[in-house]
Write a protein that holds these residues in place. Structure first.
Motif, PDB file in Angstrom:
ATOM      1  N   LYS A  57       0.828  -1.208   0.000  1.00  0.00           N
ATOM      2  CA  LYS A  57       0.000   0.000   0.000  1.00  0.00           C
ATOM      3  C   LYS A  57       0.861   1.255   0.000  1.00  0.00           C
ATOM      4  CE  LYS A  57      -3.527   2.404   2.727  1.00  0.00           C
ATOM      5  NZ  LYS A  57      -4.366   2.357   3.966  1.00  0.00           N
ATOM      6  N   PHE A  58       2.016   1.185   0.669  1.00  0.00           N
ATOM      7  CA  PHE A  58       2.906   2.340   0.741  1.00  0.00           C
ATOM      8  C   PHE A  58       3.947   2.340  -0.385  1.00  0.00           C
ATOM      9  CE2 PHE A  58       1.126   2.558   4.973  1.00  0.00           C
ATOM     10  CZ  PHE A  58       1.052   3.919   5.197  1.00  0.00           C
ATOM     11  N   LYS A  59       3.699   1.541  -1.418  1.00  0.00           N
ATOM     12  CA  LYS A  59       4.508   1.548  -2.642  1.00  0.00           C
ATOM     13  C   LYS A  59       5.911   0.981  -2.463  1.00  0.00           C
ATOM     14  CE  LYS A  59       1.024   3.471  -4.667  1.00  0.00           C
ATOM     15  NZ  LYS A  59       0.109   2.635  -5.489  1.00  0.00           N
ATOM     16  N   VAL A  60       6.115   0.179  -1.415  1.00  0.00           N
ATOM     17  CA  VAL A  60       7.347  -0.604  -1.354  1.00  0.00           C
ATOM     18  C   VAL A  60       7.293  -1.595  -2.515  1.00  0.00           C
ATOM     19  CG1 VAL A  60       8.637  -2.313  -0.003  1.00  0.00           C
ATOM     20  CG2 VAL A  60       7.573  -0.353   1.139  1.00  0.00           C
ATOM     21  N   GLN A  61       8.399  -1.786  -3.207  1.00  0.00           N
ATOM     22  CA  GLN A  61       8.387  -2.617  -4.410  1.00  0.00           C
ATOM     23  C   GLN A  61       8.788  -4.067  -4.155  1.00  0.00           C
ATOM     24  OE1 GLN A  61      10.667  -0.694  -7.527  1.00  0.00           O
ATOM     25  NE2 GLN A  61       9.882   1.309  -6.966  1.00  0.00           N
ATOM     26  N   ILE A  62       9.691  -4.272  -3.192  1.00  0.00           N
ATOM     27  CA  ILE A  62      10.219  -5.613  -2.933  1.00  0.00           C
ATOM     28  C   ILE A  62      10.274  -5.854  -1.428  1.00  0.00           C
ATOM     29  CG2 ILE A  62      12.186  -7.178  -3.235  1.00  0.00           C
ATOM     30  CD1 ILE A  62      13.068  -5.340  -5.574  1.00  0.00           C
ATOM     31  N   VAL A  63       9.852  -7.036  -1.001  1.00  0.00           N
ATOM     32  CA  VAL A  63      10.035  -7.459   0.386  1.00  0.00           C
ATOM     33  C   VAL A  63      10.722  -8.823   0.371  1.00  0.00           C
ATOM     34  CG1 VAL A  63       8.944  -8.105   2.566  1.00  0.00           C
ATOM     35  CG2 VAL A  63       8.024  -6.192   1.234  1.00  0.00           C
ATOM     36  N   SER A  64      11.856  -8.910   1.052  1.00  0.00           N
ATOM     37  CA  SER A  64      12.569 -10.177   1.187  1.00  0.00           C
ATOM     38  C   SER A  64      12.423 -10.661   2.624  1.00  0.00           C
ATOM     39  CB  SER A  64      14.056 -10.006   0.845  1.00  0.00           C
ATOM     40  OG  SER A  64      14.216  -9.640  -0.509  1.00  0.00           O
ATOM     41  N   VAL A  65      12.074 -11.923   2.781  1.00  0.00           N
ATOM     42  CA  VAL A  65      11.821 -12.488   4.108  1.00  0.00           C
ATOM     43  C   VAL A  65      12.752 -13.673   4.334  1.00  0.00           C
ATOM     44  CG1 VAL A  65      10.098 -13.502   5.654  1.00  0.00           C
ATOM     45  CG2 VAL A  65       9.393 -11.822   3.920  1.00  0.00           C
TER      46      VAL A  65
END
Length: 224
Positions: A57-65
């Protein structure tokens, strides 16, 4: 209604407003470090899914977990990874359209993949940064041995091209601790670090907003 029940929604709106004022300074790539027990908690997977939706929603493009697998017995470790993969696939089906994801096992092989261009999620189940670098080096050595790569061509960019995640995280978030894992060792050398004061099971939306707002207020030096 107690004071905290009233205060948190107000604080969330305030943080959202503050973040929106500097929307051009939103982290592009967020990394999250978890333990296997965080996702075996009944609400752990759902919390991860909601976290991904908040960042999107806040326009973060990539999340690595990164999920640290504590089991050392190979059979138990394989069982844990298989169980977590199934849980993740089930919950990721509810992510917004356009979301792509890759789930890696402890050997660095892709166990599950879904295409998407708007928002990317990488999940590593026990495959750490040292293993990632070693795998990249061995692959390059094989290419040199086969003659497809000349020794003088080997450089940082080539090594980076052989890593599982080619993107450098802007911020690394670890819940309930002050220690990092070896996740994205190469990629995170200049990343900002953020430690929540609560464990994953207690992480709220306001904690994620605080992490983003804290990132916005920092002056990144990239090692200088």
């Amino acid at each position: 209604m107690d004071l905290l029940s009233f205060a948190y929604p107000v604080y969330e709106r305030y943080l959202t407003w503050q973040i929106a004022r500097e929307f051009s300074n939103i982290p592009r790539h967020v990394a999250i470090i978890l333990k296997e027990t965080d996702l075996f908690d009944p609400e752990g997977i759902e919390r991860l899914t909601s976290t991904l939706n908040i960042f999107r929603k806040f326009k973060v493009q990539i999340v690595s977990v990164y999920v640290d697998i504590l089991k050392t017995d190979p059979a138990l470790k394989a069982e844990v990874i298989s169980t977590l993969k199934a849980k993740l696939e089930k919950n990721f089906s509810s992510l917004h359209a356009g979301t792509g994801y890759r789930i890696y096992g402890a050997d660095g092989e892709v166990n599950s993949i879904a295409p998407g261009n708007d928002f990317l999620v990488y999940v590593s189940l026990g495959f750490g940064g040292r293993d990632e670098i070693m795998r990249a080096v061995l692959t390059i050595l094989e290419e040199v041995k086969a003659g497809t790569v000349m020794p003088e061509e080997v450089d940082e960019k080539m090594l980076e091209s052989h890593l599982l995640v080619n993107h450098e995280p802007d911020i690394m978030i670890r819940s309930g601790g002050q220690n990092l894992s070896d996740f994205l060792v190469w990629q995170s050398v200049y990343s900002e670090l953020y430690f929540t004061d609560v464990n994953w099971k207690d992480v709220r939306k306001v904690d994620l907003l605080r992490a983003m707002r804290d990132y916005q207020k920092r002056k990144r030096r990239y090692g200088r």
